[in-house]
Design an enzyme around this catalytic site. Structure first.
Site, PDB file in Angstrom:
ATOM      1  CD  GLU A 247      -2.973   2.432  -3.462  1.00  0.00           C
ATOM      2  OE1 GLU A 247      -3.327   3.758  -3.613  1.00  0.00           O
ATOM      3  OE2 GLU A 247      -3.108   1.511  -3.043  1.00  0.00           O
ATOM      4  CG  HIS A 248      -0.332   6.185  -0.659  1.00  0.00           C
ATOM      5  ND1 HIS A 248      -0.721   7.347  -0.049  1.00  0.00           N
ATOM      6  CD2 HIS A 248      -1.056   5.061  -0.441  1.00  0.00           C
ATOM      7  CE1 HIS A 248      -1.918   6.997   0.334  1.00  0.00           C
ATOM      8  NE2 HIS A 248      -2.291   5.612   0.249  1.00  0.00           N
TER       9      HIS A 248
ATOM     10  CG  HIS B  25      -1.735   1.385   1.476  1.00  0.00           C
ATOM     11  ND1 HIS B  25      -1.381   2.115   2.360  1.00  0.00           N
ATOM     12  CD2 HIS B  25      -2.761   1.548   0.752  1.00  0.00           C
ATOM     13  CE1 HIS B  25      -2.286   3.025   2.380  1.00  0.00           C
ATOM     14  NE2 HIS B  25      -3.200   2.838   1.152  1.00  0.00           N
TER      15      HIS B  25
ATOM     16  CD  GLU C  80      -5.055   5.006   3.154  1.00  0.00           C
ATOM     17  OE1 GLU C  80      -5.975   4.214   2.431  1.00  0.00           O
ATOM     18  OE2 GLU C  80      -3.918   5.594   2.678  1.00  0.00           O
TER      19      GLU C  80
END
Length: 465
Positions: A82-83, A79, A159
């Site tokens: 991904e950012h 993740h 997040e």
């Protein structure tokens, strides 16, 4: 330096190895064009679904990497990466990427799951070359600047905090942990505060180089597209980045795509209870048990069963818990299928004092289905619900891109929508009764978040006894 030319025989041999393989696949969504697939030299797959009646295109790249590919120390790396792929390449800054898409009114995003990651852009058909260039550049040319790693760390921690503040979302992570334990599938996709803080730029960069090889990627595009044009532009973008063999390729051009995940995994967590104490107004609970994998033919019958139990306003749980008794605002059932296992869960959000009554109704309905199955009318209604939602869910190019990309990555093949509808329609009451006995006829486990008293916590343990 003078380069020695290859002989004609050697050149022709390399050219034979470098030929892309293209095929037309089973029909796409009803009323639209064909699905075509090309495997490029280097193992990159490109699959498209043509919808000539629209003016938009959704272009995406699927990577065969998710949180289940992480070690405990790398939890959250997929993740995080991904950012970071949005934060700049050798050709574009982060602002260049976002500004270029905004300038044509497009949309761009990505998501990370337990077994794959997807990056996509939705644009007008005339702007497809721009979308291809940007997304391919991001996937092949990310620089992963140390300063961006540190800046994005704070974003990801926020997040995680946002998810923790939403117990209705967080309870599903807790359920995965309850059922799958401290395993790659059981850990949260986002990682934890500790694991995210411990990730370094070098570890993330190594993870990137390992998992974003073309053999692990599927390019998918749906909308008003020409397959050959998409293939040509994708190939040019990857060759420009050095990610695919060019015209002078040697024998390494014969690389083949990595196949779908396989294997079997047993989930042995019957009767387990995980409680998370939070000062919330509502309690959030998931009662569930092992389901079936995404490759299991029983998934069609389990889908029909789940729809009848908690898939709509006429479902048993919605009627019994909300409509008749007013015990909860939101309640539903769901299935999650992975390559080697699956989960079945029933969710409800209600006041903590109502949890024992809600859980009793859930247990009673599950037991009733195990003993008696569904009525013919329930099966008919659930088959119709699933069939309709399957087709209606493919009304936009994003959904079509999602279907063909995920199908190629997870199954290595395309099932036509007509074949999917036939599978759903073929489910019988006997099929549902059999899968109910096999899946629901075991002692469930429970995950719950809320401000439970000792007495209420005791009731929760009794609910799975």
């Amino acid at each position: 330096m003078t380069r020695t030319p290859r002989t004609t025989t050697a050149r022709h041999s390399a050219e034979r190895r470098a030929v892309a393989r293209t095929q037309t696949l089973p029909g796409g969504a009803p009323g639209v064009g064909s699905v075509r697939k090309t495997v490029l030299p280097g193992g990159l797959r490109v699959i498209t679904e043509s919808v000539p009646t629209v003016r938009s295109v959704t272009f995406g790249i699927w990577a065969r990497v998710g949180s289940r590919d992480e070690t405990p120390a790398l939890n959250g790396a997929t993740h995080y990466l991904e950012h970071l792929l949005f934060k700049g390449t050798e050709r574009r800054s982060a602002l260049d990427i976002s500004a270029a898409v905004d300038a044509v009114g497009g949309e761009m995003n990505a998501f990370t799951a337990k077994e794959f990651t997807c990056y996509y852009a939705r644009v007008l058909d005339t702007d497809l070359p721009l979308a291809i260039d940007i997304v391919c550049d991001m996937l092949t040319g990310s620089v992963i600047e140390p300063s961006e790693v540190e800046a994005e760390r704070g974003v990801i921690l926020e997040e995680i905090a946002m998810t923790e503040d939403d117990p209705g979302d967080c309870v599903h992570d807790l359920f995965a942990s309850t059922m799958l334990g401290d395993s790659p599938l059981g850990r949260p996709v986002l990682g934890t505060v500790d694991t995210v803080n411990a990730l370094t730029r070098d570890r993330i960069a190594r993870f990137y180089r390992k998992h974003y090889d073309p053999t692990h990627l599927v390019v998918a595009a749906a909308g008003n597209v020409d397959h050959d044009t998409v293939v040509r532009e994708v190939r040019a973008a990857f060759e420009r980045a050095g990610a695919l063999p060019g015209p002078e390729a040697d024998g390494t051009a014969a690389a083949e795509p990595v196949g779908p995940r396989g294997g079997t995994r047993a989930i042995r967590t019957a009767g387990r209870v995980e409680l998370l104490d939070r000062h919330t107004e509502q309690a959030h609970v998931v009662l569930g048990m092992p389901g079936v994998s995404r490759n299991d033919e029983r998934r069609w019958a389990l889908g029909v069963l789940s729809a009848a139990l908690g898939g709509g306003m006429s479902s048993r749980l919605f009627q019994e818990i909300r409509e008749k008794r007013g015990l909860a605002y939101s309640t539903y059932s769901y299935t999650s299928g992975f390559a080697d296992c699956g989960l079945f869960g029933v969710y409800a959000g209600c006041r903590p004092s109502q949890v024992p009554d809600v859980l009793k109704i859930c247990r009673d309905e599950l037991d009733r289905v195990v003993q008696h199955g569904l009525t013919d009318e329930e099966v008919r209604r659930s088959v119709g619900q699933l069939s309709g939602s399957t087709v209606l869910g493919l009304e936009d190019t994003g959904a079509l891109m999602h279907r063909i990309g995920k199908s190629e990555l997870c199954w290595g093949e395309q099932m036509s929508v007509d074949d999917m509808l036939a599978k759903i329609s073929a489910v019988t009451p006997d099929d549902v009764r059999a899968v109910a006995r096999e899946v629901l006829g075991v002692r469930p486990s429970l995950s719950a978040i809320g401000p439970f008293t000792d007495r209420q916590a005791s009731c929760l343990h009794e609910a799975v006894a």
